[in-house]
Design a protein around this motif. Structure first.
Motif, PDB file in Angstrom:
ATOM      1  N   PHE A  48       3.820   6.360  -9.213  1.00  0.00           N
ATOM      2  CA  PHE A  48       3.081   7.230 -10.157  1.00  0.00           C
ATOM      3  C   PHE A  48       3.791   7.579 -11.184  1.00  0.00           C
ATOM      4  CE2 PHE A  48      -0.095   7.413  -6.521  1.00  0.00           C
ATOM      5  CZ  PHE A  48      -1.235   7.228  -7.220  1.00  0.00           C
ATOM      6  N   SER A  49       4.992   7.974 -10.913  1.00  0.00           N
ATOM      7  CA  SER A  49       6.077   8.375 -11.827  1.00  0.00           C
ATOM      8  C   SER A  49       6.165   7.075 -12.894  1.00  0.00           C
ATOM      9  CB  SER A  49       7.264   8.618 -11.112  1.00  0.00           C
ATOM     10  OG  SER A  49       8.399   8.865 -12.275  1.00  0.00           O
ATOM     11  N   LEU A 103       5.293  14.167 -15.337  1.00  0.00           N
ATOM     12  CA  LEU A 103       6.260  15.095 -14.848  1.00  0.00           C
ATOM     13  C   LEU A 103       5.947  15.488 -13.328  1.00  0.00           C
ATOM     14  CD1 LEU A 103       7.992  17.629 -15.549  1.00  0.00           C
ATOM     15  CD2 LEU A 103       5.984  18.804 -16.043  1.00  0.00           C
ATOM     16  N   PHE A 104       4.659  15.494 -12.746  1.00  0.00           N
ATOM     17  CA  PHE A 104       4.591  16.110 -11.549  1.00  0.00           C
ATOM     18  C   PHE A 104       4.898  14.927 -10.523  1.00  0.00           C
ATOM     19  CE2 PHE A 104       1.925  19.197 -13.813  1.00  0.00           C
ATOM     20  CZ  PHE A 104       2.514  20.106 -13.661  1.00  0.00           C
ATOM     21  N   ALA A 105       4.495  13.691 -10.920  1.00  0.00           N
ATOM     22  CA  ALA A 105       4.730  12.429 -10.056  1.00  0.00           C
ATOM     23  C   ALA A 105       6.482  12.486  -9.911  1.00  0.00           C
ATOM     24  CB  ALA A 105       4.325  11.375 -10.518  1.00  0.00           C
ATOM     25  N   SER A 106       7.028  12.626 -11.045  1.00  0.00           N
ATOM     26  CA  SER A 106       8.589  12.830 -10.937  1.00  0.00           C
ATOM     27  C   SER A 106       9.327  13.689 -10.145  1.00  0.00           C
ATOM     28  CB  SER A 106       9.159  12.735 -12.487  1.00  0.00           C
ATOM     29  OG  SER A 106       8.756  11.625 -12.931  1.00  0.00           O
ATOM     30  N   ARG A 107       8.436  14.753 -10.344  1.00  0.00           N
ATOM     31  CA  ARG A 107       8.937  16.258  -9.585  1.00  0.00           C
ATOM     32  C   ARG A 107       8.680  16.058  -8.114  1.00  0.00           C
ATOM     33  NH1 ARG A 107       5.468  21.235  -8.361  1.00  0.00           N
ATOM     34  NH2 ARG A 107       4.263  19.375  -7.656  1.00  0.00           N
ATOM     35  N   SER A 108       7.660  15.260  -7.714  1.00  0.00           N
ATOM     36  CA  SER A 108       7.345  14.896  -6.045  1.00  0.00           C
ATOM     37  C   SER A 108       8.318  14.147  -5.696  1.00  0.00           C
ATOM     38  CB  SER A 108       5.845  14.651  -6.320  1.00  0.00           C
ATOM     39  OG  SER A 108       5.547  14.222  -4.822  1.00  0.00           O
ATOM     40  N   ALA A 109       8.567  12.987  -6.533  1.00  0.00           N
ATOM     41  CA  ALA A 109       9.392  11.987  -6.006  1.00  0.00           C
ATOM     42  C   ALA A 109      10.857  12.563  -6.038  1.00  0.00           C
ATOM     43  CB  ALA A 109       9.350  10.760  -7.072  1.00  0.00           C
ATOM     44  N   VAL A 162       0.865  -1.267  -0.164  1.00  0.00           N
ATOM     45  CA  VAL A 162      -0.042  -0.057  -0.006  1.00  0.00           C
ATOM     46  C   VAL A 162       1.010   1.283   0.064  1.00  0.00           C
ATOM     47  CG1 VAL A 162      -1.824   1.346   1.160  1.00  0.00           C
ATOM     48  CG2 VAL A 162      -2.059  -1.269   0.916  1.00  0.00           C
ATOM     49  N   ALA A 163       1.959   1.199   0.836  1.00  0.00           N
ATOM     50  CA  ALA A 163       2.708   2.250   0.874  1.00  0.00           C
ATOM     51  C   ALA A 163       3.526   2.753  -0.598  1.00  0.00           C
ATOM     52  CB  ALA A 163       3.840   2.147   1.632  1.00  0.00           C
ATOM     53  N   TYR A 164       3.847   1.464  -1.177  1.00  0.00           N
ATOM     54  CA  TYR A 164       4.442   1.517  -2.539  1.00  0.00           C
ATOM     55  C   TYR A 164       3.484   2.007  -3.633  1.00  0.00           C
ATOM     56  CZ  TYR A 164       6.362   0.701  -7.016  1.00  0.00           C
ATOM     57  OH  TYR A 164       6.802   0.785  -8.481  1.00  0.00           O
ATOM     58  N   ILE A 165       2.266   1.480  -3.653  1.00  0.00           N
ATOM     59  CA  ILE A 165       1.280   1.992  -4.849  1.00  0.00           C
ATOM     60  C   ILE A 165       0.555   3.674  -4.586  1.00  0.00           C
ATOM     61  CG2 ILE A 165       0.533  -0.142  -5.442  1.00  0.00           C
ATOM     62  CD1 ILE A 165      -2.125   0.113  -4.011  1.00  0.00           C
ATOM     63  N   THR A 166       0.981   4.123  -3.500  1.00  0.00           N
ATOM     64  CA  THR A 166       0.834   5.431  -3.182  1.00  0.00           C
ATOM     65  C   THR A 166       1.738   6.448  -3.137  1.00  0.00           C
ATOM     66  OG1 THR A 166       0.690   5.065  -0.688  1.00  0.00           O
ATOM     67  CG2 THR A 166      -1.550   4.713  -1.531  1.00  0.00           C
TER      68      THR A 166
END
Length: 112
Positions: free
Chosen positions: A13-14, A85-91, A4-8
Motif C-alpha cells: 500500500f505504501s 503516509l499512513f501505509a508507510s507509517r504502518s510498514a 495475497v500476503a504481499y498485496i495486503t
C-alpha cells in the motif's frame, strides 16, 4: 511471502499510494499544460465569451464546474498522499516492532 500476503501488506500500500501521488501530479501537469496551450492559441474559443443563448448557471455552480477537474485532481492527490503516509507509517511500525524499536506517529514520519 505469497501474492495475497504481499498485496495486503503495508509495503504494497505504501508503494501503491506513492505511485498514485506521482500519477496525479503528472496528470495535473498535463492538464495545466493543455489549458495554457489552449488559451494561448488564437483559434481557441474564448472561455470568457458569453455570446451563447444559454441561461448562465449560478455563480457557485459555475465556479465549481470551471474548477472541477483541478479540485478532483487535488483531492485525489491529497487522498493518495494520506494513504502513502499512513501505509508507510504502518510498514515502519511493523518493522520497528519486529526489531524491538519504538514506534513512530504519522507526524514523526513526516519530520524524518
Amino acid at each position: 511471502m505469497g501474492f495475497v500476503a504481499y498485496i495486503t501488506s503495508e509495503n504494497f500500500f505504501s508503494a501503491l499510494f506513492e505511485n498514485w501521488e506521482s500519477e496525479w501530479l503528472m496528470a495535473t501537469h498535463v492538464v495545466l499544460a493543455a489549458y495554457l496551450f489552449a488559451t494561448r492559441i488564437a483559434e481557441s474559443r474564448d472561455p470568457d465569451d458569453k455570446s451563447t443563448n444559454e441561461e448562465p448557471p449560478s455563480r457557485s455552480r459555475s465556479w465549481l464546474y470551471e474548477h472541477s477537474l483541478g479540485l478532483a485532481l487535488g483531492l485525489l492527490f491529497v487522498l493518495s498522499f494520506l494513504g502513502h503516509l499512513f501505509a508507510s507509517r504502518s510498514a515502519y511500525n511493523s518493522d520497528a516492532a519486529a526489531h524491538g524499536e519504538t514506534m513512530q506517529s504519522a507526524f514523526a514520519i513526516l519530520a524524518v
